[in-house]
Design an enzyme around this catalytic site. Structure first.
Site, PDB file in Angstrom:
ATOM      1  N   THR A 141       0.857  -1.200  -0.017  1.00  0.00           N
ATOM      2  CA  THR A 141       0.060   0.026   0.070  1.00  0.00           C
ATOM      3  C   THR A 141       0.861   1.205  -0.153  1.00  0.00           C
ATOM      4  OG1 THR A 141      -1.634  -1.253   1.305  1.00  0.00           O
ATOM      5  CG2 THR A 141      -1.925   0.993   1.130  1.00  0.00           C
TER       6      THR A 141
ATOM      7  N   TYR B 110       7.649 -12.344  -8.906  1.00  0.00           N
ATOM      8  CA  TYR B 110       8.390 -12.581 -10.458  1.00  0.00           C
ATOM      9  C   TYR B 110       9.029 -13.719 -10.549  1.00  0.00           C
ATOM     10  CZ  TYR B 110      10.045 -11.790 -14.938  1.00  0.00           C
ATOM     11  OH  TYR B 110      10.381 -12.114 -16.404  1.00  0.00           O
TER      12      TYR B 110
ATOM     13  N   TYR C  94       4.876 -12.458   4.538  1.00  0.00           N
ATOM     14  CA  TYR C  94       3.468 -11.990   3.852  1.00  0.00           C
ATOM     15  C   TYR C  94       3.342 -12.749   2.590  1.00  0.00           C
ATOM     16  CZ  TYR C  94       1.125  -8.071   0.878  1.00  0.00           C
ATOM     17  OH  TYR C  94      -0.001  -7.562   0.371  1.00  0.00           O
TER      18      TYR C  94
ATOM     19  N   ARG D  58      -0.210 -11.315  -6.455  1.00  0.00           N
ATOM     20  CA  ARG D  58       0.931 -10.395  -6.911  1.00  0.00           C
ATOM     21  C   ARG D  58       2.065 -11.077  -7.220  1.00  0.00           C
ATOM     22  NH1 ARG D  58       0.203  -4.999  -6.136  1.00  0.00           N
ATOM     23  NH2 ARG D  58      -1.748  -4.268  -4.980  1.00  0.00           N
TER      24      ARG D  58
ATOM     25  N   LYS E 141       1.365 -12.494   7.335  1.00  0.00           N
ATOM     26  CA  LYS E 141       0.220 -11.854   6.772  1.00  0.00           C
ATOM     27  C   LYS E 141      -0.300 -12.533   5.581  1.00  0.00           C
ATOM     28  CE  LYS E 141      -0.883  -7.476   4.334  1.00  0.00           C
ATOM     29  NZ  LYS E 141      -0.497  -6.482   3.745  1.00  0.00           N
TER      30      LYS E 141
ATOM     31  N   ILE F  33      -3.495  -6.801   8.876  1.00  0.00           N
ATOM     32  CA  ILE F  33      -2.473  -5.681   8.432  1.00  0.00           C
ATOM     33  C   ILE F  33      -3.610  -5.119   7.237  1.00  0.00           C
ATOM     34  CG2 ILE F  33      -0.656  -5.235   7.201  1.00  0.00           C
ATOM     35  CD1 ILE F  33       0.768  -7.262   8.688  1.00  0.00           C
TER      36      ILE F  33
END
Length: 296
Positions: free
Chosen positions: A49, A111, A137, A142, A165, A207
């Site tokens: 974020t 990636y 995380y 993503r 997370k 979170i």
């Protein structure tokens, strides 16, 4: 709460106020102060974020330094120091430890699409270099790779790995991870639409993106659950679902940047390859914000 717990409740995945000229530190300080005044439990700086992936190295380090100095010990501070380059993540982590952060947030390598063995080796290498607790995380939408429950279990006994997370969206996988790690790791929701479901499995909090605009209300949702008022916590979760959906109708942090700009906390500016929110989506989100009493 588990070993080396960094926080319980709500940590805001904080925006980084940006302009075409760089970070707006005046706005950054104001939003940090406001979050703390509103009762937030912790802050995450330079995460997804916070657009950490498009801050250059100097900006990333400067933003981390500014934020921890501004907070001045008022709440636990968590630095986003993960990277698809493990060596760079180690350097960022060492820097954040040195300047006074209470914990690290380590996104899984994006990636590269590491194997589960690669994830274990990478997280261990970063955690070995850290003097503060690390929260792993998981956000496969993503990164392209899910951190599997067995991988959490393999990492759970590392002295510097304290939590997860979990933003995979698969509640069954979260339950499986909980069953495997037990009380060895804190598990935090990484999705605002799953705060109460993950708390119900023994989670320690969230979170949150939502708490950028509704910090007091997001904290109250968790507190209601922790205090035993599960019914009210669930009601709040469902009540805020339309606004949560609006905050994720385009990829984060596009919508929350538009929301925070409407509240006066930043410019409605995101760095390429992100672009500002589509006007139709923005108007719908602002209408939902007004319905919650926000002046936008």
């Amino acid at each position: 709460m588990k070993k080396n717990s960094v926080f319980k409740g709500v940590a805001t995945a904080l925006i980084t106020p940006l302009t075409e000229n760089g970070i707006d530190y005046g706005k950054f300080g104001a939003v940090i102060d406001w979050q703390i005044e509103q009762g937030i439990d912790a802050l995450v700086i330079c995460g997804t974020t916070g657009e950490g992936s498009t801050l250059n190295d100097r900006e990333h380090c400067d933003a981390l330094e500014y934020a921890v100095q501004r907070a001045n010990g008022r709440v636990p501070m968590i630095a986003g120091t993960g990277s698809n380059d493990t060596a760079y993540a180690i350097e960022l982590t060492k820097h954040a430890c040195k300047i006074g952060y209470d914990g690290m947030l380590l996104v899984s390598p994006y990636y590269n699409k590491a194997t589960q063995k690669g994830l274990v080796k990478s997280f261990e290498a970063i955690a070995d270099a850290s003097t503060k607790p690390c929260i792993l995380y998981n956000v496969p939408s993503r990164t392209g790779v899910n951190i599997e429950p067995e991988t959490y279990a393999a990492l759970a006994d590392h002295p510097m790995i304290s939590g997860i997370k979990e933003a995979g969206g698969n509640i069954s996988k979260v339950a499986e991870a909980m069953a495997l790690v037990g009380d060895r790791l804190d598990i935090y929701s990484g999705n605002d639409d799953q705060i109460v479901p993950i708390l119900s499995l023994g989670g320690s909090g969230v979170i949150s993106v939502l708490s950028n605009i509704l910090p007091t209300e997001t904290v109250a949702m968790c507190k209601k659950y922790f205090d035993g008022d599960v019914k009210e916590a669930a009601r709040m979760q469902l009540h805020y679902l339309p606004l949560i959906n609006a905050l994720f109708c385009e990829v984060n942090p596009i919508p929350v940047k538009a929301a925070m700009a409407a509240m006066g906390f930043c410019e409605n500016f995101v760095r390429l390859p992100l672009t500002t929110m589509e006007e139709e989506h923005r108007e719908h989100m602002l209408a939902l914000m007004r319905a919650e009493g926000l002046r936008v």
